[in-house]
Design a protein around this motif. Sequence first.
Motif, PDB file in Angstrom:
ATOM      1  N   TYR A   1       0.806  -1.223   0.000  1.00 27.73           N
ATOM      2  CA  TYR A   1       0.000   0.000   0.000  1.00 27.73           C
ATOM      3  C   TYR A   1       0.839   1.274   0.000  1.00 27.73           C
ATOM      4  N   ARG A   2       2.158   1.136  -0.095  1.00 28.36           N
ATOM      5  CA  ARG A   2       2.966   2.352  -0.176  1.00 28.36           C
ATOM      6  C   ARG A   2       2.767   3.048  -1.514  1.00 28.36           C
ATOM      7  N   ALA A   3       2.545   2.264  -2.535  1.00 28.91           N
ATOM      8  CA  ALA A   3       2.275   2.845  -3.857  1.00 28.91           C
ATOM      9  C   ALA A   3       0.782   3.102  -4.067  1.00 28.91           C
ATOM     10  N   HIS A   4      -0.033   2.552  -3.194  1.00 28.90           N
ATOM     11  CA  HIS A   4      -1.483   2.712  -3.297  1.00 28.90           C
ATOM     12  C   HIS A   4      -2.025   3.085  -1.919  1.00 28.90           C
ATOM     13  N   PRO A   5      -1.893   4.340  -1.514  1.00 24.79           N
ATOM     14  CA  PRO A   5      -2.220   4.757  -0.152  1.00 24.79           C
ATOM     15  C   PRO A   5      -3.670   4.479   0.244  1.00 24.79           C
ATOM     16  N   VAL A   6      -3.831   4.141   1.514  1.00 14.75           N
ATOM     17  CA  VAL A   6      -5.146   3.968   2.134  1.00 14.75           C
ATOM     18  C   VAL A   6      -5.202   4.952   3.297  1.00 14.75           C
ATOM     19  N   HIS A   7      -6.194   5.778   3.330  1.00 17.77           N
ATOM     20  CA  HIS A   7      -6.172   6.907   4.263  1.00 17.77           C
ATOM     21  C   HIS A   7      -6.897   6.606   5.574  1.00 17.77           C
ATOM     22  N   ILE A   8      -6.539   7.377   6.604  1.00 20.81           N
ATOM     23  CA  ILE A   8      -7.199   7.280   7.905  1.00 20.81           C
ATOM     24  C   ILE A   8      -8.645   7.757   7.747  1.00 20.81           C
ATOM     25  N   PRO A   9      -9.621   6.914   8.079  1.00 20.65           N
ATOM     26  CA  PRO A   9     -11.015   7.329   7.915  1.00 20.65           C
ATOM     27  C   PRO A   9     -11.560   8.011   9.167  1.00 20.65           C
ATOM     28  N   THR A  10     -12.581   8.790   8.963  1.00 21.34           N
ATOM     29  CA  THR A  10     -13.327   9.317  10.100  1.00 21.34           C
ATOM     30  C   THR A  10     -14.286   8.239  10.607  1.00 21.34           C
ATOM     31  N   LEU A  11     -14.701   8.364  11.849  1.00 22.92           N
ATOM     32  CA  LEU A  11     -15.721   7.472  12.380  1.00 22.92           C
ATOM     33  C   LEU A  11     -17.019   7.640  11.598  1.00 22.92           C
ATOM     34  N   GLU A  12     -17.317   8.842  11.183  1.00 30.99           N
ATOM     35  CA  GLU A  12     -18.529   9.077  10.383  1.00 30.99           C
ATOM     36  C   GLU A  12     -18.510   8.248   9.104  1.00 30.99           C
ATOM     37  N   ALA A  13     -17.348   8.172   8.438  1.00 31.67           N
ATOM     38  CA  ALA A  13     -17.243   7.382   7.213  1.00 31.67           C
ATOM     39  C   ALA A  13     -17.455   5.907   7.506  1.00 31.67           C
ATOM     40  N   ALA A  14     -16.930   5.444   8.639  1.00 34.56           N
ATOM     41  CA  ALA A  14     -17.103   4.038   9.017  1.00 34.56           C
ATOM     42  C   ALA A  14     -18.573   3.726   9.275  1.00 34.56           C
ATOM     43  N   LEU A  15     -19.271   4.614   9.979  1.00 34.89           N
ATOM     44  CA  LEU A  15     -20.702   4.413  10.228  1.00 34.89           C
ATOM     45  C   LEU A  15     -21.476   4.360   8.915  1.00 34.89           C
ATOM     46  N   HIS A  16     -21.038   5.159   7.963  1.00 34.96           N
ATOM     47  CA  HIS A  16     -21.746   5.244   6.680  1.00 34.96           C
ATOM     48  C   HIS A  16     -21.661   3.938   5.899  1.00 34.96           C
ATOM     49  N   VAL A  17     -20.529   3.231   5.979  1.00 35.04           N
ATOM     50  CA  VAL A  17     -20.383   2.002   5.182  1.00 35.04           C
ATOM     51  C   VAL A  17     -20.893   0.761   5.912  1.00 35.04           C
ATOM     52  N   MET A  18     -21.257   0.897   7.186  1.00 32.59           N
ATOM     53  CA  MET A  18     -21.753  -0.251   7.941  1.00 32.59           C
ATOM     54  C   MET A  18     -23.232  -0.482   7.641  1.00 32.59           C
ATOM     55  N   PRO A  19     -23.592  -1.674   7.163  1.00 35.05           N
ATOM     56  CA  PRO A  19     -24.998  -1.952   6.862  1.00 35.05           C
ATOM     57  C   PRO A  19     -25.836  -2.011   8.135  1.00 35.05           C
ATOM     58  N   PRO A  20     -27.133  -1.783   8.026  1.00 32.32           N
ATOM     59  CA  PRO A  20     -28.017  -1.934   9.183  1.00 32.32           C
ATOM     60  C   PRO A  20     -27.942  -3.360   9.720  1.00 32.32           C
ATOM     61  N   GLY A  21     -28.032  -3.473  11.024  1.00 32.63           N
ATOM     62  CA  GLY A  21     -28.028  -4.786  11.650  1.00 32.63           C
ATOM     63  C   GLY A  21     -26.660  -5.312  12.015  1.00 32.63           C
ATOM     64  N   LYS A  22     -25.607  -4.681  11.530  1.00 31.71           N
ATOM     65  CA  LYS A  22     -24.257  -5.084  11.905  1.00 31.71           C
ATOM     66  C   LYS A  22     -23.848  -4.370  13.193  1.00 31.71           C
ATOM     67  N   GLN A  23     -23.211  -5.103  14.098  1.00 30.36           N
ATOM     68  CA  GLN A  23     -22.830  -4.535  15.390  1.00 30.36           C
ATOM     69  C   GLN A  23     -21.538  -3.727  15.259  1.00 30.36           C
ATOM     70  N   ILE A  24     -21.477  -2.600  15.930  1.00 29.05           N
ATOM     71  CA  ILE A  24     -20.287  -1.748  15.917  1.00 29.05           C
ATOM     72  C   ILE A  24     -19.802  -1.561  17.348  1.00 29.05           C
ATOM     73  N   TYR A  25     -18.558  -1.961  17.593  1.00 29.20           N
ATOM     74  CA  TYR A  25     -17.906  -1.739  18.878  1.00 29.20           C
ATOM     75  C   TYR A  25     -16.856  -0.652  18.692  1.00 29.20           C
ATOM     76  N   LEU A  26     -16.905   0.368  19.530  1.00 30.71           N
ATOM     77  CA  LEU A  26     -15.940   1.456  19.463  1.00 30.71           C
ATOM     78  C   LEU A  26     -15.032   1.394  20.677  1.00 30.71           C
ATOM     79  N   ASP A  27     -13.741   1.222  20.427  1.00 32.65           N
ATOM     80  CA  ASP A  27     -12.732   1.125  21.475  1.00 32.65           C
ATOM     81  C   ASP A  27     -11.995   2.458  21.538  1.00 32.65           C
ATOM     82  N   LEU A  28     -12.318   3.270  22.556  1.00 33.09           N
ATOM     83  CA  LEU A  28     -11.746   4.617  22.675  1.00 33.09           C
ATOM     84  C   LEU A  28     -10.376   4.527  23.328  1.00 33.09           C
ATOM     85  N   LYS A  29      -9.365   5.066  22.617  1.00 33.09           N
ATOM     86  CA  LYS A  29      -7.977   4.792  22.967  1.00 33.09           C
ATOM     87  C   LYS A  29      -7.195   5.990  23.509  1.00 33.09           C
ATOM     88  N   GLN A  30      -7.728   7.164  23.509  1.00 28.73           N
ATOM     89  CA  GLN A  30      -6.930   8.374  23.624  1.00 28.73           C
ATOM     90  C   GLN A  30      -6.911   9.001  25.005  1.00 28.73           C
TER      91      GLN A  30
END
Length: 270
Positions: free
Chosen positions: A87-116
């Motif tokens: 992926y050095r030649a094909h970068p993958v970027h840090i996503p926002t949590l909002e973007a992650a919520l957007h791609v998660m289909p209904p009915g799938k469980q989301i666990y958020l592990d707060l690290k900071q």
Amino acid sequence: MVIAHRAGTSDFPENTVLAITESLKAGVDGEWLSVQASKDGVPVLYRPTDLSALTDGSGPVAGKTLDELVKLNAAYDFKGPDGSYPYRAHPVHIPTLEAALHVMPPGKQIYLDLKQAPAQHVVDAVTRLLDEKKAWDRVKLYSTDAEVTTLLSANARAQVAEARDATRQRLAEVVLEHTCRSTPPASSWAGFELKRQMTLEEKFTLGTGDAAVTAQLWTPQSVACFRSRSARTPIVMLAVNTPGDLRTATRLAATAVVVDSPRTILTGAQ
């Protein structure tokens, strides 16, 4: 339920939209995502304390704005099976949590592990987003930081795991003392590794002795203790990464297991 740890950290660059979508294709029931907040208070998916651990940047997440973070390659240090860095030649970027919520289909469980740290910064950022998106019912919240857990637990809408220290103490009491002194609060859930590397320390008159052990604290007795108040208390077993561990967690009636490689656990691919 099979939950992808950091969206499937062994299969694809962790905590990225790419990893989320690929683990969903593999058939997971949900995602375990690591969350920190940018300098300008936007929750993003990233785990280590320093950006240099995984990206082509450096410094803490809280030291950079969202505009600075999204320019970094979140997959810069991800190694492919052949030892290369695909992926050095094909970068993958840090996503926002909002973007992650957007791609998660209904009915799938989301666990958020707060690290900071400081805890208030990331708790405030996540709270604002979940308020804005009306997404409290979609997520369960976790942290190894007791301060984060305390802050989250003050919000009646938050589905928060009990403090990790409390879970560990309760598990140790059942396994080592064969006693069930207490159960988790009725509104919470519990998460801990199926097996955990630990140091066992014994104190003598003239000093101490210790030994490294691999402990399995989830047993039929400890599960029964956690569910003695309610048979429906959710129990999430982390670090379930072999078919044998999956069978053990299933026999113990885990609510969910958190796996590093959905591709291995669910499809048998290596």
